[in-house]
Write an enzyme that holds these catalytic residues in place. Structure first.
Site, PDB file in Angstrom:
ATOM      1  N   ASP A 219       0.879  -1.159   0.000  1.00  0.00           N
ATOM      2  CA  ASP A 219       0.000   0.000   0.000  1.00  0.00           C
ATOM      3  C   ASP A 219       0.927   1.223   0.000  1.00  0.00           C
ATOM      4  O   ASP A 219       2.129   1.114   0.301  1.00  0.00           O
ATOM      5  CB  ASP A 219      -0.955   0.004   1.209  1.00  0.00           C
ATOM      6  CG  ASP A 219      -2.149   0.951   0.983  1.00  0.00           C
ATOM      7  OD1 ASP A 219      -2.066   1.812   0.081  1.00  0.00           O
ATOM      8  OD2 ASP A 219      -3.152   0.840   1.706  1.00  0.00           O
TER       9      ASP A 219
HETATM   10  C1  BGC Z   1      -5.029   3.372   0.111  1.00  0.00           C
HETATM   11  C2  BGC Z   1      -5.135   2.414  -1.063  1.00  0.00           C
HETATM   12  C3  BGC Z   1      -4.989   3.178  -2.344  1.00  0.00           C
HETATM   13  C4  BGC Z   1      -3.655   3.900  -2.328  1.00  0.00           C
HETATM   14  C5  BGC Z   1      -3.400   4.727  -3.573  1.00  0.00           C
HETATM   15  C6  BGC Z   1      -3.773   4.210   0.040  1.00  0.00           C
HETATM   16  O1  BGC Z   1      -3.774   5.206   1.014  1.00  0.00           O
HETATM   17  O2  BGC Z   1      -5.056   2.650   1.317  1.00  0.00           O
HETATM   18  O3  BGC Z   1      -6.370   1.754  -1.030  1.00  0.00           O
HETATM   19  O4  BGC Z   1      -5.089   2.325  -3.447  1.00  0.00           O
HETATM   20  O5  BGC Z   1      -3.631   4.799  -1.221  1.00  0.00           O
HETATM   21  O6  BGC Z   1      -4.243   5.818  -3.623  1.00  0.00           O
END
Ligand code: BGC
Length: 732
Positions: A219
């Protein structure tokens, strides 16, 4: 490629792209959020997740899960794939299949259910259809990412049985049945180890047991120790930060702590992924470049209709008759809440307000019917922070009560990403729950209220009477989150403890009536006849539960959902619905999947029962949940993995930093403490410093100066600040 180039390939080029390798003819792959629509955006331009290209905003997972309809999820997956093709994304970062452990989770709107079977099956249908358009799916957030509070450093302490039966099953089903291109490792720790560094999750279970052969990415800013994450099987660090990976990894390779082979393996997986899903890749043969946004808007409307749940309908007050006068009002009447906030925020292609499609006849006390459009405002729930309670805004409760006092035919239409307490329910005649219905939600509401569409959704999450009833109520949100309720999440808990809920899992009314008959169980096939005995066309979600043996010596839920399907029938029409049972329909985890013996029953929609026999008896199970202490750190113990607010407890400098950050964020939201502010505050002040460095929020020198100040190393802290000052001077 040199080792350094290979390492570079295992980090993002920027927020959304992989590193291209022209010498190897390897293009850059482009990723886009998110589960219920596309969010094509350059992250560096706008930290508040706004201003992406217009795309269809479908209902969020809280709604679509209620459809219990894999075909509908497939239609949405296909449509999002078509938009991704048109807008130039190669991989869509979704769906999210985390379990709704507790209704306060700010991100529950983005997840499907408290039940892993529903979440897994719906996700698989979505991914298969998305990938059918040549676009890769990325299932997230692996695993046990069940709270937003300190999501970047919290620890989910879970016993193995619970992990397997509740928290991993949705991922397992979707991975085995749809082979997503990629898996996103979550921010949090599981039993002490950060998910991107968790070899048990990323390699032993995901690859070796489930046979996953795609790519694992972190993530965004989730990695603490890059060497450990490479070893564990996290191939791609997102969004990419040279400082973090290169410095650490080079040192570990030099000291023999990290084998070069591990870096090569990750780089090869990135290459294979890009060659398959990237531009000109193997999947590009399937690509479709046509995209009909108008038909996607129509699909979004159909999805909203088929995902709504009619919670209550006394005296069949709904649907509203054309002759009846209607007073329509409430906060959502003129400003619909149709989606959540955070990384999944979509810039819709069009948006209609309810006031544009339902005209109000005026005063609630003078009209035949009063309809209040209410729910949770934006600032109540979002990615990044949790809800503080399950209540509607007090002024909305007051409005409901005052209206009901003057009009006995009061109807409430609710918009919210999850459970709300409804102590006022007996005062109103009907309640229609729309979840977060997407951009075409207003038309859908009109069609449902006036009977042009027939509600056919069922709750995919239990609605408690009050928050105190929730199994994890007293411990939820701790940095060390102990999952002491074990497998008893949602209906598994309420049914086992015979606790009254406001609305049970699976609840949902219709304007027509369905009757079930002729349930048969032969070997592993269950069949049942379903007939529409009412007067309107309608959809029925047929749920199949496996009921544990009454004399079970093993502690287990009374019943568990192991099949569902959706049928649509004209009045008087009937059909046979078929379900397949398999060993996992009966199994529990005891170090491996085993089937405790006894007589099992099959329940369909709670209406019919039949006997089913299987297996021998096994010994009872005991839980072992690892114990973790939340003890505040002392000067000398702080690292970049700690959060500014933790440092602030011992450092005036860190305290000032928190205050200044808060002020800067407030200037960006025009002084408002709205959901965008709360989310960014959670990321920067309540998130680990290394994550803010990785996202480019602050320089590494400033982060180290803060850590040194908290550790009492004032001179070192000043030196870092000097370095920063000199670097800035040179730049200017
Ligand atoms: C979120 C993800 C997301 C990523 C990119 C993160 O903060 O938890 O679900 O895909 O950001 O935006």
């Amino acid at each position: 490629m040199t080792l350094r180039e290979k390492l570079r390939l295992t980090e993002g080029l920027s927020a959304w792209k992989t590193v291209p390798v022209p010498e190897e003819d390897l293009p850059s792959l482009f990723m886009s959020d998110g589960p219920h629509g596309l969010r094509m955006q350059d992250f560096t331009e706008n930290i508040f997740h706004q201003g992406s290209k217009p795309a269809t905003c479908f209902p969020t997972a809280v709604s679509t899960s209620q459809s219990f309809d894999t075909n509908l999820l497939a239609e949405i997956g296909k449509a999002i794939g078509e938009e991704a093709n048109e807008q130039g994304a190669d991989v869509v970062l979704g769906p999210g299949v985390n379990i709704k452990r507790n209704p306060l989770c700010g991100r529950n709107f983005e997840y499907f259910s408290e039940d892993p079977y529903v979440a897994g099956k719906l996700a698989a249908a979505f991914i298969n259809a998305l990938q059918g358009t040549g676009i890769g799916g990325c299932i997230k957030h692996f695993a046990c990412n069940n709270q937003e509070e300190r999501r970047m450093s919290s620890n989910s302490a879970v016993d193995e049985r619970t992990l397997r039966e509740i928290y991993l099953t949705a991922f397992e089903i979707a991975i085995k049945e749809s082979s997503p291109s990629s898996v996103m490792a979550a921010y949090n720790r599981v039993n002490g180890t950060y998910c991107p560094e968790n070899k048990m999750l990323l390699t032993d279970i995901l690859r070796d047991e489930w046979g996953f052969d795609g790519l694992v990415m972190s993530d965004w800013t989730a990695i603490d120790n890059r060497s450990e994450s490479l070893k564990a099987g996290c191939d791609l660090l997102m969004p990419g930060c040279h400082y973090y990976a290169e410095k650490q990894v080079a040192k570990d390779v030099k000291e023999g702590k990290l084998k070069k082979e591990v870096i090569r393996r990750a780089a090869n997986r990135v290459k294979a992924w890009v060659r398959k899903f990237g531009p000109g890749g193997e999947m590009s043969g399937q690509r479709t470049d046509s995209c009909n946004y108008e038909s996607h808007n129509t699909l979004a409307g159909k999805a909203a209709e088929q995902s709504a749940v009619l919670l209550k309908n006394d005296d069949n007050i709904l649907p509203i008759k054309p002759s009846e006068t209607v007073a329509a009002f409430g906060r959502m009447y003129t400003k619909l809440r149709y989606q959540g906030a955070g990384s999944s925020l979509i810039n819709p292609t069009k948006l209609t307000q309810i006031c544009e499609v339902i005209k109000s006849d005026g005063n609630p006390s003078e009209c035949d019917i009063a309809v209040i459009f209410t729910g949770l405002p934006d600032e109540y729930e979002s990615e990044g922070f949790d809800r503080t309670d399950l209540k509607l805004p007090p002024e909305d409760v007051k409005l409901i009560e005052e209206t009901a006092a003057v009009n006995p035919n009061t109807i409430v239409v609710l918009f919210a990403g999850g459970v709300v307490e409804t102590p006022w329910i007996d005062k109103v005649k009907a309640v229609l729950y729309m979840g977060l219905p997407g951009q075409a939600g207003a038309e859908a509401v009109k069609n449902l209220l006036y009977g042009y569409a027939n509600p056919c959704g069922r709750l995919a999450e239990s609605w408690c009477m009050e928050y105190a009833d929730v199994p994890s109520a007293d411990t939820y949100g701790a940095k060390n989150a102990t999952y002491k309720e074990g497998i008893y999440v949602g209906y598994r808990y309420y049914e086992k403890n015979a606790l009254t809920v406001r609305f049970p899992f699976g609840h949902g009314l219709s304007y027509t009536k369905f009757e079930y008959s002729d349930l048969t169980v032969k070997e592993d096939i269950v069949t049942v006849r379903v007939k529409n005995t009412g007067s309107r066309y309608g959809g029925e979600a047929v749920l199949m539960y496996v009921v544990a043996p009454e004399d079970s010596v093993v502690d287990r839920p009374l019943r568990e959902l192991k099949g569902f399907t959706k049928v649509f029938l004209e009045p008087n029409a009937e059909t046979t619905v078929k379900f397949n049972l398999n060993p996992r329909s009966f199994a529990i985890w005891q170090g491996k999947w085993v089937i405790p013996g006894g007589v099992y029953k099959i329940q369909i929609g709670g209406k019919a029962e039949e006997l089913y026999k299987q297996g021998d008896v096994f010994a009872p199970i005991t839980y072992t949940i690892p114990v973790y202490e939340d003890s505040p750190k002392k000067p000398g113990e702080f690292t970049l993995n700690d959060t500014p607010d933790e440092l602030a407890a011992v450092s005036l400098f860190a305290k000032t930093f928190c205050k200044v950050t808060e002020k800067i964020l407030l200037t960006k939201t025009g002084g408002e403490r709205n959901n965008h502010f709360e989310m960014m505050y959670a990321c920067s002040v309540l998130g680990p410093l290394r994550a803010t460095v990785q996202s480019g929020g602050i320089s590494v020198e400033l982060a180290e100066a803060l850590v040194d100040s908290a550790n009492g190393k004032i001179i070192d802290s000043a030196e870092h600040l000097m370095d920063l000052f000199v670097a800035r001077l040179k730049k200017s």
